[in-house]
Design a protein around this motif. Sequence first.
Motif, mmCIF file in Angstrom:
data_model
loop_
_atom_site.group_PDB
_atom_site.id
_atom_site.type_symbol
_atom_site.label_atom_id
_atom_site.label_comp_id
_atom_site.label_asym_id
_atom_site.label_seq_id
_atom_site.Cartn_x
_atom_site.Cartn_y
_atom_site.Cartn_z
ATOM 1 N N PHE A 115 75.950 11.339 47.762
ATOM 2 C CA PHE A 115 74.799 11.781 48.544
ATOM 3 C C PHE A 115 74.081 10.597 49.180
ATOM 4 O O PHE A 115 73.688 10.648 50.353
ATOM 5 C CB PHE A 115 73.828 12.558 47.647
ATOM 6 C CG PHE A 115 72.528 12.911 48.312
ATOM 7 C CD1 PHE A 115 72.458 13.964 49.211
ATOM 8 C CD2 PHE A 115 71.370 12.191 48.036
ATOM 9 C CE1 PHE A 115 71.251 14.283 49.843
ATOM 10 C CE2 PHE A 115 70.164 12.511 48.650
ATOM 11 C CZ PHE A 115 70.110 13.559 49.554
ATOM 12 N N ILE B 123 75.129 9.151 52.648
ATOM 13 C CA ILE B 123 75.035 9.993 53.840
ATOM 14 C C ILE B 123 73.728 9.701 54.572
ATOM 15 O O ILE B 123 72.644 9.992 54.052
ATOM 16 C CB ILE B 123 75.096 11.486 53.477
ATOM 17 C CG1 ILE B 123 76.371 11.800 52.695
ATOM 18 C CG2 ILE B 123 75.017 12.352 54.730
ATOM 19 C CD1 ILE B 123 76.410 13.206 52.132
ATOM 20 N N ALA C 137 70.385 12.310 55.068
ATOM 21 C CA ALA C 137 70.581 13.465 54.185
ATOM 22 C C ALA C 137 69.311 13.721 53.380
ATOM 23 O O ALA C 137 68.616 12.798 52.964
ATOM 24 C CB ALA C 137 71.754 13.223 53.246
ATOM 25 N N TRP D 6 72.361 20.293 50.469
ATOM 26 C CA TRP D 6 71.604 19.250 51.170
ATOM 27 C C TRP D 6 71.709 19.509 52.658
ATOM 28 O O TRP D 6 72.457 20.382 53.113
ATOM 29 C CB TRP D 6 72.131 17.861 50.804
ATOM 30 C CG TRP D 6 73.460 17.484 51.394
ATOM 31 C CD1 TRP D 6 73.683 16.709 52.502
ATOM 32 C CD2 TRP D 6 74.767 17.858 50.919
ATOM 33 N NE1 TRP D 6 75.028 16.568 52.734
ATOM 34 C CE2 TRP D 6 75.719 17.265 51.784
ATOM 35 C CE3 TRP D 6 75.218 18.634 49.863
ATOM 36 C CZ2 TRP D 6 77.090 17.432 51.613
ATOM 37 C CZ3 TRP D 6 76.590 18.806 49.686
ATOM 38 C CH2 TRP D 6 77.504 18.204 50.547
ATOM 39 N N GLU D 7 70.922 18.778 53.436
ATOM 40 C CA GLU D 7 70.950 18.943 54.885
ATOM 41 C C GLU D 7 70.901 17.589 55.564
ATOM 42 O O GLU D 7 70.425 16.607 54.989
ATOM 43 C CB GLU D 7 69.789 19.821 55.356
ATOM 44 C CG GLU D 7 68.407 19.237 55.095
ATOM 45 C CD GLU D 7 67.281 20.188 55.463
ATOM 46 O OE1 GLU D 7 67.569 21.364 55.734
ATOM 47 O OE2 GLU D 7 66.124 19.755 55.481
ATOM 48 N N ILE D 8 71.408 17.565 56.757
ATOM 49 C CA ILE D 8 71.377 16.355 57.576
ATOM 50 C C ILE D 8 70.616 16.697 58.843
ATOM 51 O O ILE D 8 70.899 17.692 59.507
ATOM 52 C CB ILE D 8 72.793 15.879 57.934
ATOM 53 C CG1 ILE D 8 73.576 15.533 56.669
ATOM 54 C CG2 ILE D 8 72.731 14.665 58.851
ATOM 55 C CD1 ILE D 8 75.021 15.181 56.925
#
Length: 222
Positions: A132, A135, A138, A212-214
């Motif tokens: 994680f 990234i 993120a 999770w999100e980007i």
Amino acid sequence: MLMTSTPPDGYAVPKTVTGLVTYATAYGWKTLVQWAADSGGNPFVNVEIGRLLTADEAKRQRGDRFDFRLTYHSRSCTPGMLKRFGTGLAQTPDKPQWHDAPALWKIREVIYLNPAPDAATTFKGPITKEEFNTIPNARALRFSHDRMGRRYTEWIENMPRWGWSLMSDYGQPEHPCHVSRADSRAMAADHLTAFLAPSRAYGGDHLTVDEWEIGPWPVRST
């Protein structure tokens, strides 16, 4: 008055404004830039930036939109130059009546804290904490870990009573618990993400980031 998206010869939208428009677009906000001239032939440009709230977002708000309207005028300026004309106007969910627009840095802050729901790409794991943290941009929405013979899950959720909150089941999925509230979804996700910073020893064994999100927000510091 004829409005057009094309600037007159020798004029362009100020760089500070184009930067704001680009920033807003990256966060899923709508933008509109229109040129016109006053009765004396002096060019000016109107800039509108905003977005409507989703039905879920609007439940606990007085208004249903963010709307910032700014004007940059050439009157009394060197040919080709523009300056901000007045304060501009604003509408926000907590202050839906028209009022003076704030400074550009403050508008950026509002955009950052209130991205459109579809402005981020959401992923589901599981991935490790180490993965994680490789990234860029993120932000964690849910993670889980083992502790004292139980699997703990921690996540963010929009709770009817508290609004956006940090949640935990403390190893008992049938009994989700409210831990703390946040002022926005973005703030809740930022708080959850902070637990996973490489420099922070948090959680038990076998920690995985399950959702999770980007997005376009600034890369978090570690």
